[in-house]
Design a protein around this motif. Structure first.
Motif, PDB file in Angstrom:
ATOM      1  N   ILE A 169      -0.662   1.134  75.625  1.00 47.66           N
ATOM      2  CA  ILE A 169      -1.853   0.624  74.940  1.00 47.66           C
ATOM      3  C   ILE A 169      -2.501   1.709  74.089  1.00 47.66           C
ATOM      4  O   ILE A 169      -2.962   1.444  72.987  1.00 47.66           O
ATOM      5  N   ALA A 175      -3.076   1.318  70.119  1.00 48.25           N
ATOM      6  CA  ALA A 175      -4.416   1.444  69.535  1.00 48.25           C
ATOM      7  C   ALA A 175      -4.468   2.576  68.527  1.00 48.25           C
ATOM      8  O   ALA A 175      -5.112   2.464  67.489  1.00 48.25           O
ATOM      9  N   ASP A 213     -18.118  -0.980  69.398  1.00 45.47           N
ATOM     10  CA  ASP A 213     -17.191   0.042  69.894  1.00 45.47           C
ATOM     11  C   ASP A 213     -17.923   1.094  70.726  1.00 45.47           C
ATOM     12  O   ASP A 213     -17.495   1.462  71.819  1.00 45.47           O
ATOM     13  N   VAL A 241     -10.065   1.092  74.493  1.00 40.04           N
ATOM     14  CA  VAL A 241      -8.951   0.527  75.258  1.00 40.04           C
ATOM     15  C   VAL A 241      -8.680   1.379  76.499  1.00 40.04           C
ATOM     16  O   VAL A 241      -8.596   0.861  77.622  1.00 40.04           O
ATOM     17  N   LEU A 260      -9.333   0.405  80.396  1.00 43.22           N
ATOM     18  CA  LEU A 260      -8.216   0.315  81.341  1.00 43.22           C
ATOM     19  C   LEU A 260      -8.415   1.221  82.557  1.00 43.22           C
ATOM     20  O   LEU A 260      -8.050   0.851  83.675  1.00 43.22           O
ATOM     21  N   ALA A 297     -11.560  -3.023  77.505  1.00 41.45           N
ATOM     22  CA  ALA A 297     -10.243  -2.798  76.905  1.00 41.45           C
ATOM     23  C   ALA A 297      -9.922  -3.907  75.908  1.00 41.45           C
ATOM     24  O   ALA A 297      -9.383  -3.643  74.826  1.00 41.45           O
ATOM     25  N   GLY A 300     -11.681  -3.312  72.727  1.00 48.98           N
ATOM     26  CA  GLY A 300     -10.992  -2.267  71.971  1.00 48.98           C
ATOM     27  C   GLY A 300      -9.782  -2.799  71.237  1.00 48.98           C
ATOM     28  O   GLY A 300      -9.555  -2.484  70.061  1.00 48.98           O
ATOM     29  N   VAL A 301      -8.997  -3.630  71.902  1.00 44.85           N
ATOM     30  CA  VAL A 301      -7.814  -4.234  71.258  1.00 44.85           C
ATOM     31  C   VAL A 301      -8.259  -5.154  70.125  1.00 44.85           C
ATOM     32  O   VAL A 301      -7.681  -5.137  69.032  1.00 44.85           O
TER      33      VAL A 301
END
Length: 197
Positions: A14, A18, A47, A103, A107, A186, A189-190
């Protein structure tokens, strides 16, 4: 229980995805010359809010010294990164690093990754450098710029505090809710990386 090797592999994939995404999350957004503008800015950026709350949640999940060490590391390195930005010292991969931070930190919370305090400081510090640099490049090199960064630091600390309070408030009994909040971070973020949010 998810094996540690699978957690590390998922996190690595990930992060790479990213980091490969282009982003322009911090180019010339709003006024940058007062304490009030600095304080308001993190509260208006998805963000930044996501990452700051994730740092607080992760610190709460870890407990002990992480509760103060990890947020303090973020704010301190963010201010150092802001200084580099104000001085026009280039730092590579700033925008991808900011997206990767949402992300990765999400996580780390979602998987309840238990790292030593020093490893957490290193990870958080790296991401803080990117956040600080992005905002430092936007502010003028004068007293107004310093006021902006002070306001920005205060709002960042407040968001960390919200994450810590939420994590501690949920406690061990509701640990899965804190982890679900990390998964949501997360996902944000994605979404930002792919331009969905």
């Amino acid at each position: 229980m998810i094996p540690a090797s699978m957690k590390r592999s998922t996190l690595a994939v990930i992060l790479l995805l990213a980091a490969a995404m282009p982003a322009e999350a911090h180019v010339g957004i709003g006024t940058t010359s007062s304490f009030t503008a600095g304080f308001a800015h993190p509260l208006s950026g998805l963000d930044h809010m996501t990452v700051m709350i994730a740092v607080g949640l992760w610190a709460a999940l870890k407990g002990g010294k992480a509760i103060w060490a990890w947020p303090l590391a973020f704010v301190g390195v963010m201010l150092a990164g802001g200084t580099l930005g104000m001085l026009h010292v280039p730092v590579p991969f700033v925008e991808p690093g900011i997206l990767a931070s949402a992300v990765a930190l999400g996580l780390l919370v979602a998987l309840a990754v238990d790292l030593p305090i020093s490893a957490g400081v290193a990870i958080i510090g790296l991401f803080a450098l990117f956040h600080g640099h992005a905002h430092g490049t936007e502010v003028p090199e004068n007293a107004g710029g310093l006021e902006y960064m002070a306001g920005f630091a205060m709002a960042t600390a407040l968001l960390h505090g919200i994450g810590i309070a939420a994590g501690l408030g949920l406690g061990l009994r509701f640990r899965d809710l804190a982890r679900a909040a990390g998964a949501a971070c997360a996902a944000v973020g994605v979404g930002l990386a792919f331009g969905v949010l």
